[in-house]
Each structure stands twice: as structure tokens, then as C-alpha cells.
Write a protein that holds these residues in place. Sequence first.
Motif, PDB file in Angstrom:
ATOM      1  N   ARG A  55     -19.854  -3.914  11.477  1.00 32.06           N
ATOM      2  CA  ARG A  55     -19.317  -2.385  10.935  1.00 32.06           C
ATOM      3  C   ARG A  55     -18.630  -1.990  12.108  1.00 32.06           C
ATOM      4  O   ARG A  55     -17.291  -1.576  11.624  1.00 32.06           O
ATOM      5  CB  ARG A  55     -20.526  -1.520  10.374  1.00 32.06           C
ATOM      6  N   GLN A  56     -19.142  -1.817  13.185  1.00 30.77           N
ATOM      7  CA  GLN A  56     -18.491  -1.202  14.269  1.00 30.77           C
ATOM      8  C   GLN A  56     -17.250  -1.988  14.526  1.00 30.77           C
ATOM      9  O   GLN A  56     -16.060  -1.301  14.630  1.00 30.77           O
ATOM     10  CB  GLN A  56     -19.298  -0.836  15.538  1.00 30.77           C
ATOM     11  N   SER A  57     -17.184  -3.183  14.609  1.00 30.62           N
ATOM     12  CA  SER A  57     -16.003  -3.796  15.145  1.00 30.62           C
ATOM     13  C   SER A  57     -14.997  -3.905  13.856  1.00 30.62           C
ATOM     14  O   SER A  57     -13.717  -3.749  14.180  1.00 30.62           O
ATOM     15  CB  SER A  57     -16.441  -5.593  14.978  1.00 30.62           C
ATOM     16  N   THR A  58     -15.309  -3.826  12.706  1.00 27.86           N
ATOM     17  CA  THR A  58     -14.486  -3.596  11.530  1.00 27.86           C
ATOM     18  C   THR A  58     -13.674  -2.572  11.552  1.00 27.86           C
ATOM     19  O   THR A  58     -12.629  -2.465  11.363  1.00 27.86           O
ATOM     20  CB  THR A  58     -15.219  -3.774  10.187  1.00 27.86           C
ATOM     21  N   VAL A  59     -14.509  -1.350  11.808  1.00 26.50           N
ATOM     22  CA  VAL A  59     -13.766  -0.042  11.820  1.00 26.50           C
ATOM     23  C   VAL A  59     -12.786   0.008  12.822  1.00 26.50           C
ATOM     24  O   VAL A  59     -11.558   0.666  12.832  1.00 26.50           O
ATOM     25  CB  VAL A  59     -14.965   1.102  11.960  1.00 26.50           C
ATOM     26  N   GLU A  60     -13.086  -0.244  14.139  1.00 29.40           N
ATOM     27  CA  GLU A  60     -12.449  -0.456  15.313  1.00 29.40           C
ATOM     28  C   GLU A  60     -11.056  -1.074  15.102  1.00 29.40           C
ATOM     29  O   GLU A  60     -10.106  -0.605  15.280  1.00 29.40           O
ATOM     30  CB  GLU A  60     -12.846  -0.772  16.609  1.00 29.40           C
ATOM     31  N   MET A  61     -11.263  -2.483  14.475  1.00 25.89           N
ATOM     32  CA  MET A  61      -9.988  -3.099  14.477  1.00 25.89           C
ATOM     33  C   MET A  61      -9.132  -2.585  13.346  1.00 25.89           C
ATOM     34  O   MET A  61      -8.060  -2.469  13.436  1.00 25.89           O
ATOM     35  CB  MET A  61     -10.583  -4.488  14.042  1.00 25.89           C
ATOM     36  N   ALA A  62      -9.663  -2.193  12.324  1.00 30.44           N
ATOM     37  CA  ALA A  62      -8.834  -1.638  11.002  1.00 30.44           C
ATOM     38  C   ALA A  62      -8.286  -0.386  11.391  1.00 30.44           C
ATOM     39  O   ALA A  62      -6.802  -0.118  11.169  1.00 30.44           O
ATOM     40  CB  ALA A  62      -9.984  -1.284  10.090  1.00 30.44           C
ATOM     41  N   LEU A  63      -8.895   0.538  12.250  1.00 33.00           N
ATOM     42  CA  LEU A  63      -8.164   1.711  12.665  1.00 33.00           C
ATOM     43  C   LEU A  63      -6.853   1.500  13.710  1.00 33.00           C
ATOM     44  O   LEU A  63      -5.968   2.191  13.735  1.00 33.00           O
ATOM     45  CB  LEU A  63      -9.235   2.731  13.395  1.00 33.00           C
TER      46      LEU A  63
ATOM     47  N   LEU B  16       0.834  -1.275  -0.093  1.00 33.99           N
ATOM     48  CA  LEU B  16       0.035   0.073   0.160  1.00 33.99           C
ATOM     49  C   LEU B  16       0.880   1.261   0.028  1.00 33.99           C
ATOM     50  O   LEU B  16       0.580   2.311  -0.790  1.00 33.99           O
ATOM     51  CB  LEU B  16      -0.953   0.084   1.169  1.00 33.99           C
ATOM     52  N   GLY B  17       1.862   1.160   0.957  1.00 34.99           N
ATOM     53  CA  GLY B  17       2.753   2.477   0.704  1.00 34.99           C
ATOM     54  C   GLY B  17       1.995   3.414   1.638  1.00 34.99           C
ATOM     55  O   GLY B  17       0.916   3.433   2.106  1.00 34.99           O
ATOM     56  N   PRO B  18       2.748   4.630   2.057  1.00 37.22           N
ATOM     57  CA  PRO B  18       1.962   5.805   2.721  1.00 37.22           C
ATOM     58  C   PRO B  18       0.764   6.293   2.248  1.00 37.22           C
ATOM     59  O   PRO B  18      -0.242   6.639   2.814  1.00 37.22           O
ATOM     60  CB  PRO B  18       3.060   6.773   2.777  1.00 37.22           C
ATOM     61  N   GLU B  19       0.736   6.369   0.804  1.00 37.34           N
ATOM     62  CA  GLU B  19      -0.463   6.761   0.036  1.00 37.34           C
ATOM     63  C   GLU B  19      -1.846   6.080   0.181  1.00 37.34           C
ATOM     64  O   GLU B  19      -2.657   6.085   0.451  1.00 37.34           O
ATOM     65  CB  GLU B  19      -0.192   7.184  -1.329  1.00 37.34           C
ATOM     66  N   GLY B  20      -1.498   4.783   0.147  1.00 38.15           N
ATOM     67  CA  GLY B  20      -2.317   3.786   0.137  1.00 38.15           C
ATOM     68  C   GLY B  20      -2.994   3.303   1.546  1.00 38.15           C
ATOM     69  O   GLY B  20      -4.129   3.434   1.911  1.00 38.15           O
ATOM     70  N   ILE B  21      -2.067   3.536   2.562  1.00 36.90           N
ATOM     71  CA  ILE B  21      -2.378   3.459   3.855  1.00 36.90           C
ATOM     72  C   ILE B  21      -3.253   4.796   4.576  1.00 36.90           C
ATOM     73  O   ILE B  21      -4.278   4.680   5.015  1.00 36.90           O
ATOM     74  CB  ILE B  21      -1.414   3.300   4.700  1.00 36.90           C
ATOM     75  N   ALA B  22      -2.968   5.746   3.971  1.00 34.94           N
ATOM     76  CA  ALA B  22      -3.595   7.145   4.193  1.00 34.94           C
ATOM     77  C   ALA B  22      -5.099   7.104   3.567  1.00 34.94           C
ATOM     78  O   ALA B  22      -6.094   7.211   4.164  1.00 34.94           O
ATOM     79  CB  ALA B  22      -2.984   8.308   3.879  1.00 34.94           C
ATOM     80  N   TYR B  23      -5.297   6.523   2.300  1.00 43.36           N
ATOM     81  CA  TYR B  23      -6.380   6.403   1.894  1.00 43.36           C
ATOM     82  C   TYR B  23      -7.247   5.275   2.319  1.00 43.36           C
ATOM     83  O   TYR B  23      -8.329   5.361   2.452  1.00 43.36           O
ATOM     84  CB  TYR B  23      -6.272   6.013   0.107  1.00 43.36           C
ATOM     85  N   LEU B  24      -6.640   4.112   2.839  1.00 41.89           N
ATOM     86  CA  LEU B  24      -7.270   3.206   3.510  1.00 41.89           C
ATOM     87  C   LEU B  24      -8.107   3.749   4.848  1.00 41.89           C
ATOM     88  O   LEU B  24      -9.224   3.490   5.205  1.00 41.89           O
ATOM     89  CB  LEU B  24      -6.567   1.861   3.867  1.00 41.89           C
ATOM     90  N   LYS B  25      -7.210   4.589   5.422  1.00 46.08           N
ATOM     91  CA  LYS B  25      -7.745   5.207   6.776  1.00 46.08           C
ATOM     92  C   LYS B  25      -8.971   5.914   6.332  1.00 46.08           C
ATOM     93  O   LYS B  25      -9.785   6.084   7.216  1.00 46.08           O
ATOM     94  CB  LYS B  25      -6.792   6.053   7.296  1.00 46.08           C
ATOM     95  N   GLU B  26      -8.756   6.798   5.297  1.00 47.74           N
ATOM     96  CA  GLU B  26     -10.154   7.856   4.863  1.00 47.74           C
ATOM     97  C   GLU B  26     -11.342   6.747   4.586  1.00 47.74           C
ATOM     98  O   GLU B  26     -12.400   7.221   4.988  1.00 47.74           O
ATOM     99  CB  GLU B  26      -9.597   8.305   3.749  1.00 47.74           C
ATOM    100  N   LEU B  27     -11.023   5.748   3.789  1.00 48.58           N
ATOM    101  CA  LEU B  27     -12.364   4.895   3.668  1.00 48.58           C
ATOM    102  C   LEU B  27     -12.893   4.175   4.964  1.00 48.58           C
ATOM    103  O   LEU B  27     -14.166   3.964   5.023  1.00 48.58           O
ATOM    104  CB  LEU B  27     -11.627   3.343   2.664  1.00 48.58           C
ATOM    105  N   VAL B  28     -12.003   3.712   5.724  1.00 51.39           N
ATOM    106  CA  VAL B  28     -12.462   3.324   7.168  1.00 51.39           C
ATOM    107  C   VAL B  28     -13.204   4.021   8.006  1.00 51.39           C
ATOM    108  O   VAL B  28     -14.142   4.102   8.432  1.00 51.39           O
ATOM    109  CB  VAL B  28     -11.540   2.299   7.697  1.00 51.39           C
ATOM    110  N   GLU B  29     -12.719   5.372   7.921  1.00 49.99           N
ATOM    111  CA  GLU B  29     -13.337   6.502   8.492  1.00 49.99           C
ATOM    112  C   GLU B  29     -14.699   6.830   8.189  1.00 49.99           C
ATOM    113  O   GLU B  29     -15.581   7.038   9.024  1.00 49.99           O
ATOM    114  CB  GLU B  29     -12.420   7.677   8.939  1.00 49.99           C
TER     115      GLU B  29
ATOM    116  N   LEU C 232     -16.423   4.720   6.461  1.00 45.68           N
ATOM    117  CA  LEU C 232     -17.305   3.612   6.962  1.00 45.68           C
ATOM    118  C   LEU C 232     -17.868   3.645   8.463  1.00 45.68           C
ATOM    119  O   LEU C 232     -19.088   3.424   8.828  1.00 45.68           O
ATOM    120  CB  LEU C 232     -16.548   2.181   6.999  1.00 45.68           C
ATOM    121  N   GLY C 233     -16.987   4.328   9.278  1.00 44.90           N
ATOM    122  CA  GLY C 233     -17.180   4.722  10.800  1.00 44.90           C
ATOM    123  C   GLY C 233     -18.541   5.453  10.675  1.00 44.90           C
ATOM    124  O   GLY C 233     -19.219   5.545  11.715  1.00 44.90           O
ATOM    125  N   ARG C 234     -18.538   6.368   9.861  1.00 42.17           N
ATOM    126  CA  ARG C 234     -19.672   7.650   9.780  1.00 42.17           C
ATOM    127  C   ARG C 234     -20.843   7.178   9.053  1.00 42.17           C
ATOM    128  O   ARG C 234     -21.766   8.009   8.804  1.00 42.17           O
ATOM    129  CB  ARG C 234     -19.050   8.834   8.999  1.00 42.17           C
TER     130      ARG C 234
END
Length: 478
Positions: A226-234, A177-190, A192-194
Motif C-alpha cells: 500500500r505504501q509503495s503504491t501510494v508513493e509511486m502514484a503520487l 484522464l485530463g486535469p479533472e481525472g488526474i486531480a480525482y486520482l490524486k484524491e483517491l491515492v491520498e 489510500l495513503g490515509r
Amino acid sequence: MASKSTLNAKNLEALGTERLAQLLIEISTGDAAAKRKLRLALAGAEGPREAAREITKRLTSIAKARAFVNWQNRKPLVKDLQTQRSAIMEQIAPHDPSEALALLWRLVALATPVFERCDDSSGTVIDIFHQACADLGEVAKAADAAPKALAQQVLDALQDNGFGQYDGLIAIIAPALGPEGIAYLKELVEELGRTPVTVPPKNEWQAVGWGSGGTRYAHEMEERARQSTVEMALKDIADVQGDVDGFIAQYDPKTRKVPKIATEIAQRLLAAGRAGDALGFIERAEVKDARWIPPEWLDARLAVLEALDRKDEAQAFRWACFARDLSGEHLRDYVKRLPDFEDTEAEERAMAHAATHPDLLAALAFFLNWPSPDHAAKMLVGRYDQIDGDHYEILAPAAEALSERHPLAATVLLRAMIDFTLREARQKRYGYAAQHLATCADLANRIEGFAPLEPHEAYVARLRAAHGKKTGFWGQLT
């Protein structure tokens, strides 16, 4: 020199290709797994594209299968899955990593349909999926996958992780993923959290189970997932980014006091050079009245104290750990840090403490593991009337270990098991009890003084008086 009939590659090559081909046809007749392997080999010989087509067909077939797989016929499934994984990694990945990556995603995705029809009590099936998941990182890196597209695939996978097949995926895929992919994954997870699961009209609620709180509905289960996925992913993203505070933020203040969670936080803070903060979480953990304290918490507290150069406190804590649980590991660490000539005194103090520990079986295990059989023997003879003879899994091997040098102590243990068996009329143990009594008779010849126990003859007489009617026991004595 090996015989020409010995089954090895060289002798088989001598048969020639035509004869070998005939033999393979004969051997594979009626063997579906062998036929699939041969077809895969033929496809691979044509090139990676043909091999990929063959693998795709097989993965599709496995996904559509509906027959239940129990423990008796699980082996062919495991072999089949392993064959597909090996083919992807050996025949496709070296030539076309992008195609291999797509096939690996398909393979790991099979976990959901497979486990819906499979008994995996041995854990052999999930192991295959974990291996394939681990392969994703290597192949994604080789394929130079687009970071954002790969991040979306990771999030999709984590939302279908009902059987744990994608556990650890973020750490595995992070290099690709690299830094760019990880940052984008975090955006996607956040995001999903909303986005909570939509609650349907009440007349459309689907009951999917029952629990202590009553009926459980499909949308509620989806929301929890959903909540569990978000928490674990973050948490996993925070780990790969080295963001300790981001990791801590995933736990509410109350949960941070759970010893296991406090330990995980402290370990990360310590690795980040924040030993003072780590100690705060360790000290706030709710262990004061706990009946069992995770050993990881104990180790983390010691590591933090050492990092803060609070060596006297660390030593005192090591002794406290030993004194409470008779932990030989903590005692060894305590003793080796003492100045010369103090270690012997400390060890004797530890032996005296263990000898009077309320948990006699724990003390016995400690003495034998230290090892200090002399102290074990002395304790057993002195506390013979406190031994619970029901714990044969501990007492029997301990008696054997002590029998050579300490026959009286071994006799104490054997008699405890005999007395319990007869007193409680455990008929299934009568055979073992009879063997123990025979061993006692042999040991008696090497015991000079039985005090405080009664001599062997008197003990046998007492057994006959109290349990003479238990013929199932007496009948097994030779």
C-alpha cells in the motif's frame, strides 16, 4: 515471373474459396492456436460484438488455466496473448473503443494469474502486457472514458501491479484522464495513503515468508505494498501535473541525498527552469566517498552547471570525470570546447594520464576506444608485468586489434594469458593458450626487438622448464 506453385497470396487465391477452406480445416486439425485464430476471424466477420465475445471467452479461459508454462512451451502462450491483443486493437477498437477498453483492462489483469504459473526469464510475456498497457491510453482517449471512473480503474490496477504490468500507467492514461481525472486520482491515492491495512488479532496472523527481520506476515506485506503504491502514484501524478515540489515531497530528506534520487529531482527542477535549486540537490548527493557514481548524476551536474553559465566549472568537472574513470565521452566533450590549438595539448595530457592510470585494463579499453592504438601499445610494453592474464574477454580481442601494427604489444597480451593459464593450471583454457602461443610464434617474425621482453625462443624454453609436465597444454601444440 513467379511460378504458379510459389506460395503467395495471388496463387492461393487462384485455388478458390472452397479449396482454401478445406486446406485451412486440414492445417488447423490438431493445432489449437490455429483453430482459435480461425474462430476469431469468423467472429470478426460477423461484427465487433461477436469478436468481443470470442476474445472474452479466451481471456476467461487463460485466467482459469493452471498448467505451468516453462521456457519450452512459453511460445504458444505469447502467441495467444499477442493474438488477443491484436484482435482487440484491430477488430474492436476502431468500431467500439469502449468495448476495446474493457477488454484491454481484462487482458492486462491476466498478468497476475499468468505469472503465477509462468516462467518469463526471457521477458517476452511481460512485453505483451506492457504493450497492452500502452494501448490503454490510446483506447481510453478514443472511448472518451468518464474521468472519475477511469481514475478509479487506474488506482485499482496499480494495487494489483505485483509483476510490473502497469508500470508507467499514470503517464500513459493522463491524456485520457485530463486535469479533472488526474486531480480525482490524486484524491483517491491520498485517501489510500490515509488508510493503513487493518492489523488482525495476533492469533490470526498469516506467515507468508521469512527475511532478515524474521517472519513476514500477510498484513505487513499488504501494508508495504500500500505504501509503495501510494508513493509511486503520487510521484507519477506530480510528474504529469508538472509539480516538481510534489515529486520532491515523496522523498524524505535522507533519501534525497541518494545520487540516483538527487539526479531525478535535479532533472525535473532543471526542466522547470530552476537550475539553482537543481544544483543544490546535486551537490548534496552523497557521492564524495562512493565507489561508483551513477553516470546520470554526472550528466545532470554538467547540465546544471551549463544552465547556470558556469562553463569553467563544467569544464573542470569534465576533466575530473575523465581523470577518475577514463571516460572517453567526457574527454571528447572537454576537448571540443577548448579554443583552437589547445585541444591537441589537452589530448596529449589525457593520453599521458591514461597511460599511468592504476586500472591498466580500463586504460587499455580507453586507448582502443578513443582510438589510440599507439598509446595502448606503448603502455602495454612499459607495464607488461602488471597485466592480469585472467581477463581473456578483454585481452584476446585487444591482442587481435593490435597484432597488425603492434606485434610486440599483442605478444605482451598473449603471453599474459598463457602465463596465467599455466600458472593456475586452468585446463579448460589449455587449447586457447596453445593457440595464443602459436600466434606468438607468428608475431615473432615481425618483431625487430623484443626488449624488455625475452625473445620467443627463450620464452618457450622458460615455459617448458616451469610447466613441462602439463601435457594437456603441450599436447595441443601442432
